[in-house]
Scaffold this motif. Structure first.
Motif, PDB file in Angstrom:
ATOM      1  N   ILE A   1       0.861  -1.179   0.000  1.00  0.00           N
ATOM      2  CA  ILE A   1       0.000   0.000   0.000  1.00  0.00           C
ATOM      3  C   ILE A   1       0.900   1.232   0.000  1.00  0.00           C
ATOM      4  O   ILE A   1       1.856   1.302   0.783  1.00  0.00           O
ATOM      5  CB  ILE A   1      -0.935   0.001   1.210  1.00  0.00           C
ATOM      6  N   LEU A   2       0.620   2.154  -0.894  1.00  0.00           N
ATOM      7  CA  LEU A   2       1.379   3.391  -1.007  1.00  0.00           C
ATOM      8  C   LEU A   2       0.540   4.531  -0.435  1.00  0.00           C
ATOM      9  O   LEU A   2      -0.568   4.791  -0.910  1.00  0.00           O
ATOM     10  CB  LEU A   2       1.721   3.684  -2.470  1.00  0.00           C
ATOM     11  N   LEU A   3       1.063   5.181   0.575  1.00  0.00           N
ATOM     12  CA  LEU A   3       0.381   6.322   1.174  1.00  0.00           C
ATOM     13  C   LEU A   3       0.950   7.585   0.560  1.00  0.00           C
ATOM     14  O   LEU A   3       2.103   7.946   0.786  1.00  0.00           O
ATOM     15  CB  LEU A   3       0.572   6.305   2.692  1.00  0.00           C
ATOM     16  N   ASP A   4       0.142   8.253  -0.236  1.00  0.00           N
ATOM     17  CA  ASP A   4       0.560   9.423  -0.996  1.00  0.00           C
ATOM     18  C   ASP A   4      -0.264  10.626  -0.531  1.00  0.00           C
ATOM     19  O   ASP A   4      -1.393  10.478  -0.062  1.00  0.00           O
ATOM     20  CB  ASP A   4       0.314   9.176  -2.490  1.00  0.00           C
TER      21      ASP A   4
ATOM     22  N   HIS B   1       2.585  15.924  -7.203  1.00  0.00           N
ATOM     23  CA  HIS B   1       2.296  17.347  -7.060  1.00  0.00           C
ATOM     24  C   HIS B   1       3.195  18.053  -6.047  1.00  0.00           C
ATOM     25  O   HIS B   1       3.028  19.244  -5.800  1.00  0.00           O
ATOM     26  CB  HIS B   1       0.829  17.542  -6.658  1.00  0.00           C
ATOM     27  N   GLY B   2       4.115  17.324  -5.447  1.00  0.00           N
ATOM     28  CA  GLY B   2       5.042  17.937  -4.500  1.00  0.00           C
ATOM     29  C   GLY B   2       4.417  18.289  -3.166  1.00  0.00           C
ATOM     30  O   GLY B   2       4.966  19.104  -2.424  1.00  0.00           O
ATOM     31  N   ARG B   3       3.284  17.692  -2.833  1.00  0.00           N
ATOM     32  CA  ARG B   3       2.604  17.955  -1.565  1.00  0.00           C
ATOM     33  C   ARG B   3       2.964  16.879  -0.544  1.00  0.00           C
ATOM     34  O   ARG B   3       3.122  15.708  -0.890  1.00  0.00           O
ATOM     35  CB  ARG B   3       1.083  17.963  -1.762  1.00  0.00           C
ATOM     36  N   THR B   4       3.076  17.267   0.715  1.00  0.00           N
ATOM     37  CA  THR B   4       3.279  16.313   1.796  1.00  0.00           C
ATOM     38  C   THR B   4       2.009  16.234   2.644  1.00  0.00           C
ATOM     39  O   THR B   4       1.057  16.974   2.426  1.00  0.00           O
ATOM     40  CB  THR B   4       4.460  16.721   2.691  1.00  0.00           C
TER      41      THR B   4
ATOM     42  N   GLY C   1       4.654  11.479  -1.662  1.00  0.00           N
ATOM     43  CA  GLY C   1       4.022  12.780  -1.493  1.00  0.00           C
ATOM     44  C   GLY C   1       4.986  13.841  -1.002  1.00  0.00           C
ATOM     45  O   GLY C   1       5.239  13.960   0.188  1.00  0.00           O
ATOM     46  N   GLY C   2       5.546  14.600  -1.923  1.00  0.00           N
ATOM     47  CA  GLY C   2       6.388  15.735  -1.554  1.00  0.00           C
ATOM     48  C   GLY C   2       7.743  15.382  -0.999  1.00  0.00           C
ATOM     49  O   GLY C   2       8.442  16.258  -0.469  1.00  0.00           O
TER      50      GLY C   2
ATOM     51  N   VAL D   1      10.168   4.151   0.157  1.00  0.00           N
ATOM     52  CA  VAL D   1       9.847   5.530  -0.182  1.00  0.00           C
ATOM     53  C   VAL D   1       9.789   5.660  -1.698  1.00  0.00           C
ATOM     54  O   VAL D   1      10.517   4.982  -2.425  1.00  0.00           O
ATOM     55  CB  VAL D   1      10.857   6.540   0.406  1.00  0.00           C
ATOM     56  N   ASP D   2       8.931   6.557  -2.150  1.00  0.00           N
ATOM     57  CA  ASP D   2       8.648   6.717  -3.571  1.00  0.00           C
ATOM     58  C   ASP D   2       8.714   8.207  -3.888  1.00  0.00           C
ATOM     59  O   ASP D   2       7.992   9.002  -3.288  1.00  0.00           O
ATOM     60  CB  ASP D   2       7.258   6.154  -3.858  1.00  0.00           C
ATOM     61  N   VAL D   3       9.580   8.587  -4.821  1.00  0.00           N
ATOM     62  CA  VAL D   3       9.764  10.001  -5.144  1.00  0.00           C
ATOM     63  C   VAL D   3       9.565  10.228  -6.635  1.00  0.00           C
ATOM     64  O   VAL D   3       9.918   9.375  -7.462  1.00  0.00           O
ATOM     65  CB  VAL D   3      11.160  10.491  -4.705  1.00  0.00           C
ATOM     66  N   SER D   4       9.007  11.385  -6.972  1.00  0.00           N
ATOM     67  CA  SER D   4       8.863  11.771  -8.372  1.00  0.00           C
ATOM     68  C   SER D   4       9.218  13.246  -8.537  1.00  0.00           C
ATOM     69  O   SER D   4      10.321  13.595  -8.934  1.00  0.00           O
ATOM     70  CB  SER D   4       7.459  11.476  -8.883  1.00  0.00           C
ATOM     71  N   SER D   5       8.281  14.137  -8.173  1.00  0.00           N
ATOM     72  CA  SER D   5       8.538  15.566  -8.374  1.00  0.00           C
ATOM     73  C   SER D   5       9.715  16.067  -7.546  1.00  0.00           C
ATOM     74  O   SER D   5      10.374  17.036  -7.929  1.00  0.00           O
ATOM     75  CB  SER D   5       7.283  16.384  -8.036  1.00  0.00           C
ATOM     76  N   GLY D   6      10.010  15.419  -6.436  1.00  0.00           N
ATOM     77  CA  GLY D   6      11.095  15.868  -5.562  1.00  0.00           C
ATOM     78  C   GLY D   6      12.480  15.700  -6.138  1.00  0.00           C
ATOM     79  O   GLY D   6      13.466  16.203  -5.554  1.00  0.00           O
TER      80      GLY D   6
END
Length: 228
Positions: free
Chosen positions: A133-136, A149-152, A171-172, A190-195
């Motif tokens: 489960i990914l909590l975003d 979206h770069g939100r935490t 998330g962020g 941990v999963d990162v994209s926009s960061g």
């Protein structure tokens, strides 16, 4: 062994070029993500994604991120790209997750949008059904796509979660805050994209490396603290 005792898994999501994919692979990340939601700035057409997946195969696990796709579409995507995981980032119900796992034979990550502790109620519904489960962070109400979206969100609310079920955090996250996130949330991964981007959908090689270094150091510190 509990989920929190496992080595941290790091996923770089939204990779779309050979150069940035190679940069992520060079850091030794466990997972790379390819986005198949057309409204996302990180969208990769299946034919390009297949070439990127071929680069990553055997070096990291390949995750295909999709949003509310039907099983026929997913079957075609799996055949073309051959990912190791599907990441369901839409409104897929537990029943849909179960059906998708059965139809594709792949492990599934189910993303849940989190804004406050009330949103965590959905966690239990997917336990034992989704493999992870990914909590975003919950996206803005008018967002065209669900993640990146770069939100935490307030990571302290995760203290009450069932730690026997491994979860990923997103998330962020960025190279500066990932250590705090790991210390507070104690996620499986941990999963990162926009960061790790310099513009939406444009990954930055240096930021990818900085993120992985910071996450590994934080995971090592957390493990050491757990032994003392």
């Amino acid at each position: 062994m509990s989920a929190s005792a496992q080595p941290l898994a790091i996923k770089i999501c939204g990779l779309s070029t050979p150069e940035t994919l190679e940069a992520a692979l060079a850091t030794g990340v466990e997972m790379i993500g390819l986005v198949f939601h057309p409204k996302s700035p990180r969208f990769v057409p299946p034919e390009e994604a297949a070439a990127l997946a071929a680069m990553a195969r055997g070096r990291a696990e390949i995750v295909a991120l999709v949003v509310d796709r039907d099983i026929a579409e997913l079957t075609d995507l799996v055949e073309a790209v051959r990912p190791d995981w599907l990441q369901l980032h839409g409104r897929e119900t537990p029943e849909a997750v179960r059906a998708i796992r059965a139809a594709t034979g792949l492990r599934v990550i189910k993303a849940l949008g989190i804004a406050d502790r009330h949103d965590l109620a959905a966690f239990a519904a997917y336990q034992g059904i989704a493999d992870r489960i990914l909590l975003d962070a919950k996206p803005p109400k008018d967002a065209a796509y669900p993640g990146g979206h770069g939100r935490t969100f307030d990571w302290s609310i995760l203290a009450a979660l069932d730690r026997t079920s491994p979860f990923m955090l997103s998330g962020g996250l960025d190279p500066v805050n990932v250590a705090q996130a790991i210390a507070m949330a104690r996620p499986w991964g941990v999963d990162v994209s926009s960061g790790v981007e310099r513009a939406p959908g444009v990954k930055d090689v240096d930021r990818i490396t900085e993120f992985v270094v910071a996450a590994r150091a934080a995971a090592a510190a957390a493990a050491e603290a757990g032994r003392t």
